[in-house]
Write a protein that holds these residues in place. Structure first.
Motif, PDB file in Angstrom:
ATOM      1  N   VAL A 153     -37.073   5.543 -14.054  1.00 43.64           N
ATOM      2  CA  VAL A 153     -37.879   6.748 -14.233  1.00 43.64           C
ATOM      3  C   VAL A 153     -37.012   7.990 -14.025  1.00 43.64           C
ATOM      4  N   GLY A 154     -37.177   8.948 -14.916  1.00 48.92           N
ATOM      5  CA  GLY A 154     -36.442  10.201 -14.810  1.00 48.92           C
ATOM      6  C   GLY A 154     -36.372  10.885 -16.151  1.00 48.92           C
ATOM      7  N   ASP A 155     -35.427  11.811 -16.260  1.00 48.25           N
ATOM      8  CA  ASP A 155     -35.284  12.598 -17.477  1.00 48.25           C
ATOM      9  C   ASP A 155     -33.860  12.499 -17.996  1.00 48.25           C
ATOM     10  N   GLY A 156     -33.735  12.045 -19.243  1.00 47.55           N
ATOM     11  CA  GLY A 156     -32.457  12.079 -19.923  1.00 47.55           C
ATOM     12  C   GLY A 156     -31.518  10.956 -19.543  1.00 47.55           C
ATOM     13  N   PRO A 157     -30.342  10.950 -20.198  1.00 45.47           N
ATOM     14  CA  PRO A 157     -29.361   9.893 -19.957  1.00 45.47           C
ATOM     15  C   PRO A 157     -28.591  10.112 -18.668  1.00 45.47           C
ATOM     16  N   ARG A 176     -39.838   9.100 -18.439  1.00 46.40           N
ATOM     17  CA  ARG A 176     -41.106   9.252 -17.761  1.00 46.40           C
ATOM     18  C   ARG A 176     -42.107   8.227 -18.291  1.00 46.40           C
ATOM     19  N   PRO A 177     -42.933   7.649 -17.413  1.00 45.95           N
ATOM     20  CA  PRO A 177     -43.909   6.650 -17.862  1.00 45.95           C
ATOM     21  C   PRO A 177     -44.811   7.152 -18.980  1.00 45.95           C
ATOM     22  N   GLU A 178     -45.214   8.430 -18.916  1.00 46.75           N
ATOM     23  CA  GLU A 178     -46.105   8.945 -19.952  1.00 46.75           C
ATOM     24  C   GLU A 178     -45.419   8.985 -21.318  1.00 46.75           C
ATOM     25  N   TRP A 183     -44.957   6.282 -26.741  1.00 45.68           N
ATOM     26  CA  TRP A 183     -44.235   5.500 -27.751  1.00 45.68           C
ATOM     27  C   TRP A 183     -44.949   4.178 -28.033  1.00 45.68           C
ATOM     28  N   LEU A 184     -45.403   3.522 -26.969  1.00 46.66           N
ATOM     29  CA  LEU A 184     -46.106   2.251 -27.145  1.00 46.66           C
ATOM     30  C   LEU A 184     -47.388   2.439 -27.946  1.00 46.66           C
ATOM     31  N   ARG A 185     -48.139   3.470 -27.629  1.00 43.12           N
ATOM     32  CA  ARG A 185     -49.383   3.724 -28.378  1.00 43.12           C
ATOM     33  C   ARG A 185     -49.082   4.026 -29.845  1.00 43.12           C
ATOM     34  N   ASP A 186     -48.024   4.798 -30.077  1.00 41.92           N
ATOM     35  CA  ASP A 186     -47.655   5.110 -31.456  1.00 41.92           C
ATOM     36  C   ASP A 186     -47.273   3.850 -32.234  1.00 41.92           C
ATOM     37  N   ALA A 187     -46.749   2.836 -31.525  1.00 42.52           N
ATOM     38  CA  ALA A 187     -46.357   1.578 -32.163  1.00 42.52           C
ATOM     39  C   ALA A 187     -47.532   0.638 -32.367  1.00 42.52           C
ATOM     40  N   GLY A 188     -48.704   1.007 -31.858  1.00 35.67           N
ATOM     41  CA  GLY A 188     -49.898   0.195 -32.058  1.00 35.67           C
ATOM     42  C   GLY A 188     -50.361  -0.580 -30.848  1.00 35.67           C
ATOM     43  N   PHE A 189     -49.752  -0.337 -29.686  1.00 37.70           N
ATOM     44  CA  PHE A 189     -50.139  -1.047 -28.472  1.00 37.70           C
ATOM     45  C   PHE A 189     -51.235  -0.289 -27.722  1.00 37.70           C
ATOM     46  N   THR A 190     -52.021  -1.045 -26.964  1.00 35.80           N
ATOM     47  CA  THR A 190     -52.942  -0.468 -25.991  1.00 35.80           C
ATOM     48  C   THR A 190     -52.276  -0.547 -24.624  1.00 35.80           C
ATOM     49  N   VAL A 191     -52.074   0.580 -23.987  1.00 40.38           N
ATOM     50  CA  VAL A 191     -51.478   0.610 -22.652  1.00 40.38           C
ATOM     51  C   VAL A 191     -52.593   0.444 -21.628  1.00 40.38           C
ATOM     52  N   GLU A 192     -52.500  -0.616 -20.842  1.00 42.13           N
ATOM     53  CA  GLU A 192     -53.583  -0.955 -19.911  1.00 42.13           C
ATOM     54  C   GLU A 192     -53.351  -0.416 -18.507  1.00 42.13           C
ATOM     55  N   ALA A 193     -52.089  -0.323 -18.098  1.00 42.56           N
ATOM     56  CA  ALA A 193     -51.802   0.130 -16.731  1.00 42.56           C
ATOM     57  C   ALA A 193     -50.344   0.535 -16.627  1.00 42.56           C
ATOM     58  N   GLN A 194     -50.055   1.353 -15.628  1.00 46.63           N
ATOM     59  CA  GLN A 194     -48.665   1.660 -15.303  1.00 46.63           C
ATOM     60  C   GLN A 194     -48.509   1.617 -13.791  1.00 46.63           C
ATOM     61  N   TRP A 195     -47.342   1.185 -13.381  1.00 44.40           N
ATOM     62  CA  TRP A 195     -47.065   1.033 -11.958  1.00 44.40           C
ATOM     63  C   TRP A 195     -45.700   1.643 -11.680  1.00 44.40           C
ATOM     64  N   GLU A 196     -45.633   2.557 -10.729  1.00 47.45           N
ATOM     65  CA  GLU A 196     -44.383   3.202 -10.350  1.00 47.45           C
ATOM     66  C   GLU A 196     -44.003   2.773  -8.944  1.00 47.45           C
ATOM     67  N   PHE A 197     -42.714   2.680  -8.695  1.00 46.18           N
ATOM     68  CA  PHE A 197     -42.252   2.241  -7.387  1.00 46.18           C
ATOM     69  C   PHE A 197     -40.903   2.886  -7.074  1.00 46.18           C
ATOM     70  N   ASN A 198     -40.522   2.789  -5.808  1.00 43.42           N
ATOM     71  CA  ASN A 198     -39.292   3.415  -5.316  1.00 43.42           C
ATOM     72  C   ASN A 198     -39.265   4.916  -5.601  1.00 43.42           C
ATOM     73  N   MET A 199     -40.449   5.532  -5.696  1.00 40.66           N
ATOM     74  CA  MET A 199     -40.502   6.965  -5.912  1.00 40.66           C
ATOM     75  C   MET A 199     -39.968   7.673  -4.665  1.00 40.66           C
ATOM     76  N   GLY A 200     -39.286   8.778  -4.873  1.00 40.93           N
ATOM     77  CA  GLY A 200     -38.676   9.478  -3.749  1.00 40.93           C
ATOM     78  C   GLY A 200     -37.311   8.957  -3.385  1.00 40.93           C
ATOM     79  N   THR A 201     -36.823   7.949  -4.116  1.00 40.58           N
ATOM     80  CA  THR A 201     -35.475   7.435  -3.905  1.00 40.58           C
ATOM     81  C   THR A 201     -34.609   7.845  -5.098  1.00 40.58           C
ATOM     82  N   VAL A 207     -43.190   0.074 -14.381  1.00 41.11           N
ATOM     83  CA  VAL A 207     -43.539  -1.038 -15.258  1.00 41.11           C
ATOM     84  C   VAL A 207     -44.824  -0.642 -15.993  1.00 41.11           C
ATOM     85  N   LEU A 208     -44.798  -0.776 -17.318  1.00 39.20           N
ATOM     86  CA  LEU A 208     -45.989  -0.533 -18.108  1.00 39.20           C
ATOM     87  C   LEU A 208     -46.549  -1.869 -18.599  1.00 39.20           C
ATOM     88  N   PHE A 209     -47.857  -1.983 -18.531  1.00 33.72           N
ATOM     89  CA  PHE A 209     -48.572  -3.174 -18.966  1.00 33.72           C
ATOM     90  C   PHE A 209     -49.343  -2.805 -20.234  1.00 33.72           C
TER      91      PHE A 209
END
Length: 212
Positions: A153-157, A176-178, A183-201, A207-209
């Motif tokens: 998670v973050g911005d850019g390379p 960024r997860p959003e 991108w996934l929605r544009d490809a035809g997927f339904t995004v059901e959930a997202q989970w972020e971890f190790n935030m603040g490190t 992980v997107l489901f």
């Protein structure tokens, strides 16, 4: 940089560092980060609840995720751009199926897999190539099949100093997860959930489901 160039650079980097990378990730699912096990076990349960079938671990590296899914009863096989990584995966997990291939030109029939997982393997895909890659993911997944994508998670390379045991010559894209979800929605997927971890490190992840 052309697609041929960044693919070649990525392949060479992982070929060179295959053994060192395998040493780093070999026990990552053995208790160091149990939440990652939970994400994989949820994915395995989704596949099995839908009747099972072949599951593609795209960008499988040394095969640790493929093997974990297999241990959960999933008919998982691995695909990776790097022949060195595939050789390492076959050595570490004999009896499982691993093959060289590129997610930019995924050589699988349409609707041929019951699930697809891409764990930290999208990080070297440039933004302009992401629609092509996710389009292939959508094409090869069966209707209703789950997809799970993990990434930094973050911005850019940023240079990926991830302990692969070799000088890293390729950028890893933090996103960024959003943005990944869009991108996934544009490809035809339904995004059901997202989970972020190790935030603040210094190494946050997500992980997107999703589902076809």
């Amino acid at each position: 940089m052309s697609a041929d160039e960044w693919l070649a650079d990525t392949r060479t980097s992982y070929d060179t560092g295959a053994a060192g990378y395998a040493d780093v990730v070999r026990d990552i699912l053995g208790g160091r980060q149990p939440h990652l096990n939970a994400a994989l076990d949820l994915f395995a349960g989704q596949v099995l609840a839908a009747g099972g079938g072949p599951v593609a671990d795209v960008g499988c590296g040394p095969g640790h995720v493929t093997a974990h899914l297999h241990d959960q009863g999933v008919d998982a096989f691995g695909i990776d751009l790097s022949p060195g990584m595939i050789e390492q995966a076959r050595s570490d997990h004999p009896g499982l199926r691993f093959e060289v291939g590129s997610m930019t030109d995924l050589d699988l029939p349409a609707a041929s897999v019951a699930g697809l997982i891409a764990w930290w393997s999208l990080i070297h895909i440039p933004d302009d190539a992401m629609p092509t890659v996710l389009g292939h993911f959508h094409r090869v997944l069966r209707p209703g099949g789950p997809l799970q994508a993990g990434f930094h998670v973050g911005d850019g390379p940023s240079a990926e100093a991830d302990g692969r045991g070799a000088p890293d010559t390729v950028d890893g894209h933090r996103r960024r997860p959003e943005r990944m979800a869009a991108w996934l929605r544009d490809a035809g997927f339904t995004v059901e959930a997202q989970w972020e971890f190790n935030m603040g490190t210094d190494r946050p992840g997500a992980v997107l489901f999703a589902r076809r």
